[in-house]
Motif scaffolding. Structure first.
Motif, PDB file in Angstrom:
ATOM      1  N   UNK A 152       0.810  -1.224   0.000  1.00 56.52           N
ATOM      2  CA  UNK A 152       0.000   0.000   0.000  1.00 56.52           C
ATOM      3  C   UNK A 152       0.843   1.273   0.000  1.00 56.52           C
ATOM      4  N   UNK A 153       0.480   2.186  -0.897  1.00 53.10           N
ATOM      5  CA  UNK A 153       1.194   3.446  -1.042  1.00 53.10           C
ATOM      6  C   UNK A 153       2.136   3.472  -2.221  1.00 53.10           C
ATOM      7  N   UNK A 154       2.529   2.308  -2.740  1.00 53.07           N
ATOM      8  CA  UNK A 154       3.425   2.261  -3.894  1.00 53.07           C
ATOM      9  C   UNK A 154       2.695   2.709  -5.162  1.00 53.07           C
ATOM     10  N   UNK A 155       3.410   3.485  -5.996  1.00 53.29           N
ATOM     11  CA  UNK A 155       2.894   3.904  -7.299  1.00 53.29           C
ATOM     12  C   UNK A 155       3.936   3.517  -8.340  1.00 53.29           C
ATOM     13  N   UNK A 156       3.543   2.691  -9.298  1.00 52.51           N
ATOM     14  CA  UNK A 156       4.489   2.156 -10.274  1.00 52.51           C
ATOM     15  C   UNK A 156       4.057   2.532 -11.686  1.00 52.51           C
ATOM     16  N   UNK A 157       5.047   2.726 -12.558  1.00 56.17           N
ATOM     17  CA  UNK A 157       4.791   2.986 -13.976  1.00 56.17           C
ATOM     18  C   UNK A 157       4.816   1.657 -14.725  1.00 56.17           C
ATOM     19  N   UNK A 195       9.245   2.947  -9.408  1.00 56.69           N
ATOM     20  CA  UNK A 195       8.328   2.951  -8.267  1.00 56.69           C
ATOM     21  C   UNK A 195       8.616   4.151  -7.367  1.00 56.69           C
ATOM     22  N   UNK A 196       7.546   4.774  -6.896  1.00 58.72           N
ATOM     23  CA  UNK A 196       7.623   5.742  -5.807  1.00 58.72           C
ATOM     24  C   UNK A 196       6.822   5.175  -4.640  1.00 58.72           C
ATOM     25  N   UNK A 197       7.361   5.257  -3.439  1.00 59.53           N
ATOM     26  CA  UNK A 197       6.694   4.725  -2.260  1.00 59.53           C
ATOM     27  C   UNK A 197       6.104   5.865  -1.431  1.00 59.53           C
ATOM     28  N   UNK A 198       5.240   5.498  -0.486  1.00 59.16           N
ATOM     29  CA  UNK A 198       4.633   6.501   0.380  1.00 59.16           C
ATOM     30  C   UNK A 198       5.663   7.142   1.306  1.00 59.16           C
ATOM     31  N   UNK A 201       8.906  11.572  -0.263  1.00 57.03           N
ATOM     32  CA  UNK A 201       8.052  12.776  -0.313  1.00 57.03           C
ATOM     33  C   UNK A 201       7.334  12.954  -1.643  1.00 57.03           C
ATOM     34  N   UNK A 202       8.039  12.686  -2.756  1.00 54.05           N
ATOM     35  CA  UNK A 202       7.376  12.821  -4.055  1.00 54.05           C
ATOM     36  C   UNK A 202       6.315  11.740  -4.247  1.00 54.05           C
ATOM     37  N   UNK A 203       6.567  10.528  -3.710  1.00 60.49           N
ATOM     38  CA  UNK A 203       5.570   9.473  -3.783  1.00 60.49           C
ATOM     39  C   UNK A 203       4.332   9.809  -2.966  1.00 60.49           C
ATOM     40  N   UNK A 204       4.548  10.376  -1.776  1.00 65.73           N
ATOM     41  CA  UNK A 204       3.417  10.769  -0.934  1.00 65.73           C
ATOM     42  C   UNK A 204       2.594  11.857  -1.619  1.00 65.73           C
ATOM     43  N   UNK A 205       3.276  12.832  -2.242  1.00 65.65           N
ATOM     44  CA  UNK A 205       2.576  13.912  -2.934  1.00 65.65           C
ATOM     45  C   UNK A 205       1.803  13.387  -4.140  1.00 65.65           C
ATOM     46  N   UNK A 206       2.433  12.527  -4.942  1.00 67.03           N
ATOM     47  CA  UNK A 206       1.762  11.964  -6.112  1.00 67.03           C
ATOM     48  C   UNK A 206       0.556  11.123  -5.684  1.00 67.03           C
ATOM     49  N   UNK A 235       3.669  16.252 -12.849  1.00 68.42           N
ATOM     50  CA  UNK A 235       4.371  16.043 -11.576  1.00 68.42           C
ATOM     51  C   UNK A 235       5.027  14.667 -11.542  1.00 68.42           C
ATOM     52  N   UNK A 236       4.310  13.642 -12.028  1.00 63.25           N
ATOM     53  CA  UNK A 236       4.867  12.287 -12.049  1.00 63.25           C
ATOM     54  C   UNK A 236       6.127  12.232 -12.891  1.00 63.25           C
ATOM     55  N   UNK A 237       6.119  12.913 -14.033  1.00 62.98           N
ATOM     56  CA  UNK A 237       7.301  12.918 -14.894  1.00 62.98           C
ATOM     57  C   UNK A 237       8.505  13.482 -14.156  1.00 62.98           C
ATOM     58  N   UNK A 238       8.299  14.577 -13.418  1.00 65.10           N
ATOM     59  CA  UNK A 238       9.401  15.175 -12.656  1.00 65.10           C
ATOM     60  C   UNK A 238       9.834  14.272 -11.507  1.00 65.10           C
ATOM     61  N   UNK A 239       8.874  13.593 -10.875  1.00 64.79           N
ATOM     62  CA  UNK A 239       9.202  12.738  -9.731  1.00 64.79           C
ATOM     63  C   UNK A 239       9.973  11.492 -10.153  1.00 64.79           C
ATOM     64  N   UNK A 240       9.540  10.856 -11.234  1.00 65.25           N
ATOM     65  CA  UNK A 240      10.192   9.630 -11.680  1.00 65.25           C
ATOM     66  C   UNK A 240      11.512   9.893 -12.397  1.00 65.25           C
ATOM     67  N   UNK A 241      11.736  11.136 -12.811  1.00 69.12           N
ATOM     68  CA  UNK A 241      12.956  11.450 -13.565  1.00 69.12           C
ATOM     69  C   UNK A 241      14.173  11.640 -12.665  1.00 69.12           C
TER      70      UNK A 241
END
Length: 389
Positions: A152-157, A195-198, A201-206, A235-241
């Motif tokens: 929970x909290x993970x966001x993956x492309x 992957x961005x996790x909770x 900070x960028x994962x929490x924001x996204x 925002x996702x593009x900037x976070x994952x980059x």
């Protein structure tokens, strides 16, 4: 639990789409995204005033739900249930909203597996990508060779033009589907499996942005919804980059290559860090940094050899000599093996064999294996700790 109380109303019994509607939506999304690209589009009065229409999955849990889910999802992936799963108990639910350049989906369900192999990609091509956010449950995915466990909290492309597989024992999630050609280059290029996790900070924001869209989309106009999606993707593009995010993924992939290569040679007592360096073509310092969380390459290899030998003892018959098991797992002598084994597990190999001879304890071990998600080494050590206690 990551979900808010208000978001639960979307995942309590919301539904997805039937197979023809899925196909129509993907075709429509493809056409609109290709025309729209990244150009600014002035909305007409209808888009300004109209709200996105919710589409709901119409099947309650059961065999009919399973058949409809399998037919719909087969447009994109091959799918199946675990061998011990009963289709009569299958559950899938979800709600979907179509926007001019995106497809929002809030869904959940019981145990399932999906795969998009190269053959599927060739047979059922699609130009889309997704942001997949786990709300509850766990999902294990293989992104073209990179295996990751999502919680929970993970966001993956996920890039549909590249292979991937996933399996879960049950989940709730939000998925944002979009055309690959219409988003910033940072999401198009080498983003599969990022992957961005909770905890990031960028994962929490996204995650906050994605959940807010799902929670409030029924009250937004089509134009407002699409503007929100555009902001999320920017925002996702900037976070994952960020180099850190990509380096984290690449380190996971390199570690999996290293661990897989090492496991194939653990029966060879002469195989060590130098041989692994040569096999991977990386520097010794880079390899050490990779295994530093495990105490170094040597310590990791010793632990793997001991876990493997522990599993072999439990599977072997009484006439299978402990010395032979030691040799098969890369130990030069039974004495060396016994000392290392006792140091790690505070019990001798022969005593483990005695424990394994008790049918009740072995029945517990078999049950743990069936429900343990495939991590046999961790399961056998957990069983031994419980048996000793």
């Amino acid at each position: 639990m990551v979900m808010t109380v208000r978001l639960n109303r979307l995942t309590k019994r919301p539904k997805l789409l039937t197979a023809p509607i899925v196909a129509d939506h993907l075709i429509l999304l493809d056409r609109r995204c290709r025309c729209r690209g990244m150009k600014e589009v002035k909305p007409g009065l209808g888009a300004t005033m109209a709200t996105p229409q919710r589409q709901e999955w119409p099947f309650p849990p059961g065999a009919e739900c399973f058949a409809a889910w399998k037919k719909a999802i087969s447009l994109l992936v091959d799918c199946s249930l675990p061998e011990d799963a009963d289709p009569a108990l299958f559950d899938f639910h979800g709600s979907s909203w179509q926007l001019p350049g995106a497809f929002l989906h809030v869904s959940g369900g019981s145990a399932m597996a999906m795969s998009r192999t190269q053959q599927v990609i060739d047979e059922r091509p699609t130009p889309h990508m997704v942001l997949f956010m786990v709300l509850s449950g766990r999902v294990t995915s293989n992104y073209d060779g990179l295996v990751q466990e999502h919680e929970p909290g993970d966001i993956v492309v996920v890039d549909y033009s590249l292979p991937y597989e996933s399996q879960t024992s049950g989940f709730e999630a939000i998925t944002l589907t979009f055309d690959k050609a219409s988003v910033p280059a940072e999401l198009q290029n080498n983003a599969h499996g990022l992957v961005l996790t909770a905890n990031d900070p960028t994962g929490a924001m996204l995650g906050t942005q994605i959940k807010a869209l799902a929670e409030h989309i029924d009250g937004l106009s089509v134009h407002q919804g699409q503007v929100t999606v555009d902001g999320i993707l920017q925002f996702a593009a900037a976070a994952y980059a960020t180099p850190t995010t990509r380096e984290r993924r690449d380190r996971r992939f390199l570690f999996q290559r290293a661990s897989s290569t090492a496991r194939q040679s653990l029966s060879d007592p002469d195989f060590g860090p130098d041989e692994l360096v040569n096999a991977l073509g990386v520097s010794r310092s880079k390899l050490f940094r990779l295994f530093e969380p495990y105490g170094g390459v040597q310590r990791w290899m010793l632990a793997e050899r001991l876990r493997g030998s522990l599993q072999s003892i439990l599977r072997s018959t009484p006439d299978h000599k402990i010395a032979a098991i030691a040799r098969n797992h890369g130990f030069r002598s039974e004495a060396h093996f016994s000392r290392a084994f006792h140091k790690r597990y505070q019990i001798s190999p022969s005593s483990v064999r005695t424990l394994a001879g008790e049918s009740m304890r072995m029945a517990t071990y078999e049950t743990m294996l069936r429900h343990g998600g495939g991590n046999g080494g961790a399961i056998v050590e957990a069983w031994l700790a419980a048996a000793r206690a």
